[in-house]
Enzyme design. Structure first.
Site, mmCIF file in Angstrom:
data_model
loop_
_atom_site.group_PDB
_atom_site.id
_atom_site.type_symbol
_atom_site.label_atom_id
_atom_site.label_comp_id
_atom_site.label_asym_id
_atom_site.label_seq_id
_atom_site.Cartn_x
_atom_site.Cartn_y
_atom_site.Cartn_z
ATOM 1 N N GLU A 167 0.821 -1.216 0.000
ATOM 2 C CA GLU A 167 0.000 0.000 0.000
ATOM 3 C C GLU A 167 0.853 1.264 0.000
ATOM 4 O O GLU A 167 0.613 2.203 0.748
ATOM 5 C CB GLU A 167 -0.963 -0.003 1.189
ATOM 6 C CG GLU A 167 -1.944 -1.162 1.138
ATOM 7 C CD GLU A 167 -3.042 -1.116 2.196
ATOM 8 O OE1 GLU A 167 -2.779 -0.609 3.293
ATOM 9 O OE2 GLU A 167 -4.156 -1.580 1.891
ATOM 10 N N ASP A 196 -8.489 -8.993 3.864
ATOM 11 C CA ASP A 196 -8.259 -7.889 4.787
ATOM 12 C C ASP A 196 -9.303 -7.789 5.896
ATOM 13 O O ASP A 196 -10.177 -6.921 5.816
ATOM 14 C CB ASP A 196 -8.220 -6.571 3.998
ATOM 15 C CG ASP A 196 -7.720 -5.412 4.847
ATOM 16 O OD1 ASP A 196 -7.204 -5.675 5.938
ATOM 17 O OD2 ASP A 196 -7.853 -4.257 4.406
ATOM 18 N N GLU A 203 -12.673 -2.334 11.949
ATOM 19 C CA GLU A 203 -12.662 -1.545 10.725
ATOM 20 C C GLU A 203 -13.824 -1.887 9.786
ATOM 21 O O GLU A 203 -14.512 -1.001 9.290
ATOM 22 C CB GLU A 203 -11.324 -1.761 9.993
ATOM 23 C CG GLU A 203 -11.263 -1.097 8.639
ATOM 24 C CD GLU A 203 -9.908 -1.284 7.943
ATOM 25 O OE1 GLU A 203 -8.987 -1.874 8.539
ATOM 26 O OE2 GLU A 203 -9.791 -0.821 6.791
HETATM 27 O O1 GCW Z 1 -7.052 -2.976 6.258
HETATM 28 C C1 GCW Z 1 -6.142 -2.135 5.689
HETATM 29 C C2 GCW Z 1 -6.506 -0.826 6.285
HETATM 30 C C3 GCW Z 1 -5.340 0.124 6.321
HETATM 31 C C4 GCW Z 1 -4.172 -0.575 6.993
HETATM 32 C C5 GCW Z 1 -3.811 -1.807 6.167
HETATM 33 C C6 GCW Z 1 -2.689 -2.615 6.780
HETATM 34 C C7 GCW Z 1 -2.479 0.334 8.388
HETATM 35 O O2 GCW Z 1 -7.587 -0.300 5.571
HETATM 36 O O3 GCW Z 1 -5.748 1.255 7.052
HETATM 37 O O4 GCW Z 1 -3.062 0.262 7.128
HETATM 38 O O5 GCW Z 1 -4.926 -2.656 6.100
HETATM 39 O O6 GCW Z 1 -2.996 -3.582 7.468
HETATM 40 O O7 GCW Z 1 -1.538 -2.307 6.581
#
Ligand code: GCW
Length: 678
Positions: free
Chosen positions: A293, A367, A395
């Site tokens: 990311e 995720d 989340e």
């Molecule tokens: O789930 C995603 C989240 C991000 C997070 C990423 C990760 C810290 O939306 O906010 O970043 O995973 O786990 O690195």
């Protein structure tokens, strides 16, 4: 009955008077006084805790001393300190306790009975003391005690996604607990309460800053602040970890590169790590998000994960630190199916990591969705210890508005059989090191704590922090046991409360799945904040950030074909799972649309068509939230009005949201379903 108002700050450490007369009598008889041996800060903390808890629970004075007690007493001390008092702990038992185990045992001292809490280190006595207090808080029998408990996983961490400006990525309970601007001079008393809460459930580490890291956290000024926090946490048995940004040698050291193969870069990290250990001799280690990311990493220089991880691990190794290297990667050039990327990048690296590296994978391959099959990396890297990362902060599960209890989700993952070394190779046993014989192990929970007075935003979200700690300590505990504890500790021992809240908790996760993403659907939340539904979303800069990428609804059906005729993500699981998941008729229905594109008219076990089943699930999910509203209403007279109202308001919002989820999803998916399919 009008209960005294509570704001939730005390968490599960409320120490209310034991309101069961038989138990109260038993406890008063057994504990006429308490002795805590030892002069360390930890011993002092134990004294403080007992001094606060025992008189409150027993509703009378309980003298505390450091001397040999007379009468029936509670005696706390290391095996060495107990010896002069005539209590000897057999060598085998001491070995059995290991570094972190505790023993709580009834002991005859002449005509008196002592309850002895012991272990090999003082911080284990604290864990044991909290365990003992939990017995009293939950009204357990304390006659003839003989409890030996030791953790199955070595490193049990909360990961805080806290930014240095006080904001928290995916935090829903206010601002960061860490007051960076005031540190190191000012120590917020809440740091003690945080460490105390963690210690009470057996956690032993905290990574303080966001994995989307800022270089600044490694400057000397910040390390001094971190050292001050560590000084607070240490006597509670909590170690501190940091998330470094991979490009720090450029940002802080002025180097032209962060290439892990460049000697100047290696040197910079070594010096930085040495500096950290000068300030924090028991620093735990690093947790790294790299080439994920947008975060910098070794691949920026044509090097790979093992090069990056090993360079940092080598700097940490002489000091005993560990390196958690996250496997949350999904580069489209690796595979078009995001679920496959991590295995494709990491499996080939098995055997290449230094011994103090743990590769850290999330519970599922996408995720932190309401439900995912376990991550196929578990079982795919026998030579590498794998750390499990779960997300306590909700989340994708209604954040701090929805009551969703995550115990059964984590248990489902921990108990999942990977078949990596035949049947019984569960995720839990891979993580604790027993399947492949690793002697280091780690579990990480992304924290849901913040500056809100009740710590977690929702009073019920405290349960997820609690259960994470308890399962991290012992993944063999049943969730029913932990739930029962938490309800008794946090709410009441009243049978009506127990009978009401336990089913709410255990039903809440299945309900959330049903009203959000039933039957294996996933990632159809609104972009960015991930709160509400948006199955139509299709305008993200990347395909795999679109909701339509995940559900693939069309006239034929719905779901992501990951079978061997699709992306073949099933091929990353060991037999027999790859066949089981890969076949539409044997795939567990809970993962159906995760692994298959299924015709709307396909009949499920219930006899309903897929489309009918989807409608049914959304209805069921909403109906359960309606039920929770009713159950909670029934507790109005039994629960203090402050907490009762707080939860009522959130449940009302949850119900509104659940209905919205149902409406939006059924309207949207319904467009694809023709008359004949229904
Ligand atoms: O789930 C995603 C989240 C991000 C997070 C990423 C990760 C810290 O939306 O906010 O970043 O995973 O786990 O690195």
């Amino acid at each position: 009955m009008n209960q005294k108002n509570e704001d939730g700050y005390e968490l599960w450490l409320r120490y209310r008077r034991v309101d069961n007369p038989d138990r109260l009598r038993q406890y008063r008889q057994a504990i006429s006084r308490a002795t805590v041996l030892g002069a360390s800060e930890t011993a002092e903390i134990i004294r403080r805790e007992l001094g606060r808890a025992l008189p409150a629970l027993l509703d009378r004075a309980v003298p505390l001393s450091e001397q040999r007690p007379t009468g029936n007493a509670l005696v706390v001390g290391t095996a060495g300190d107990l010896k002069p008092l005539g209590v000897s702990i057999p060598q085998v038992q001491r070995q059995n306790l290991g570094e972190e185990g505790f023993l709580i045992r009834s002991h005859q001292a002449g005509g008196d009975t002592w309850i002895v809490i012991t272990g090999n280190a003082e911080t284990t006595l604290l864990t044991g003391a909290f365990h003992f207090l939990r017995l009293l808080q939950t009204h357990q029998n304390i006659d003839n005690l003989n409890i030996l408990s030791r953790p199955r996983i070595r490193h049990r961490l909360l990961a805080h996604w806290d930014n240095l400006d006080g904001s928290i990525e995916r935090g829903y309970a206010g601002q960061s607990l860490w007051q960076w601007a005031e540190l190191p001079e000012t120590i917020d008393p809440r740091y003690h309460d945080y460490a105390r809460a963690c210690a009470s459930i057996g956690l032993n580490g905290a990574c303080l800053n966001n994995v989307n890291a800022q270089a600044q956290s490694l400057t000397t000024a910040y390390l001094e602040k971190v050292a001050a926090l560590t000084d607070v946490f240490r006597p509670y048995g909590m170690r501190v970890y940091l998330s470094p940004v991979f490009s720090a040698p450029m940002q802080l050291g002025g180097l032209p590169t962060a290439d892990p193969r460049d000697p100047a870069v290696t040197k910079w990290w070594q010096k930085k790590v040495d500096e950290i250990y000068r300030l924090i001799p028991d620093f735990g280690g690093f947790q790294v998000k790299a080439n994920s990311e947008g975060q910098p990493g070794p691949q920026d220089y044509g090097a790979n994960h093992d090069d990056g991880a090993n360079m940092l691990a080598e700097a940490l190794a002489p000091h005993g630190g560990i390196l958690l290297w996250r496997a949350f990667v999904y580069d489209v050039s690796v595979d078009q199916d995001r679920a496959k990327c991590a295995n494709k990048e990491f499996e080939p690296l098995d055997g290449k990591f230094r011994p103090n590296v743990l590769v850290q994978a999330k519970n599922g391959p996408i995720d932190f969705q309401p439900r995912e099959p376990f991550h196929p990396l578990f079982g795919a890297m026998p030579q590498t210890p794998l750390a499990l990362e779960v997300q306590i902060t909700q989340e994708y599960l209604g954040q701090s508005i929805h009551l969703v209890y995550l115990a059964d989700m984590w248990k489902e993952v921990l108990d999942a059989d990977t078949y990596a070394r035949g049947p019984g190779s569960t995720v839990a046993k891979i993580v604790d090191g027993s399947v492949f014989g690793h002697n280091t192990s780690c579990i990480v929970g992304v924290a849901n704590t913040g500056s809100d007075r009740n710590w977690c935003g929702h009073h019920f979200s405290q349960a997820n922090w609690y259960v994470f700690g308890r399962l991290a300590w012992d993944h063999q505990l049943s969730t029913e046991t932990i739930t029962e504890e938490w309800v008794r500790l946090t709410w009441s021992n009243d049978p009506l409360v127990l009978q009401s809240i336990k089913p709410m908790l255990h039903g809440s996760w299945p309900a959330c799945i049903d009203y959000m993403t039933p039957l294996g659907l996933h990632h159809i939340m609104q972009e960015g904040h991930h709160y509400g539904p948006d199955p139509a979303f299709n305008s993200a800069p990347r395909q795999d950030w679109n909701c339509v990428y995940y559900h693939r609804a069309d006239r034929e059906g719905i779901g992501f074909d990951r079978s061997s005729s699709g992306s073949n993500a099933v091929g990353q699981y060991h037999p027999p799972l790859r066949e089981q998941f890969g076949n539409l008729t044997t795939c567990p229905e809970k993962y159906l649309l995760w692994f298959h594109h299924v015709p709307w008219t396909h009949r499920l076990q219930s006899g309903r068509t897929l489309w009918e089943e989807m409608q049914h699930r959304y209805d069921e999910g909403v109906a359960f939230v309606e039920k929770m509203v009713d159950i909670w209403q029934g507790l109005q007279a039994t629960i203090d009005s402050q907490r009762h109202q707080h939860v009522s308001q959130r449940l009302a919002q949850q119900l509104e949201n659940a209905r919205k989820w149902r409406e939006v999803c059924l309207n949207y998916f319904g467009q694809f379903v023709s008359g004949e399919d229904t």
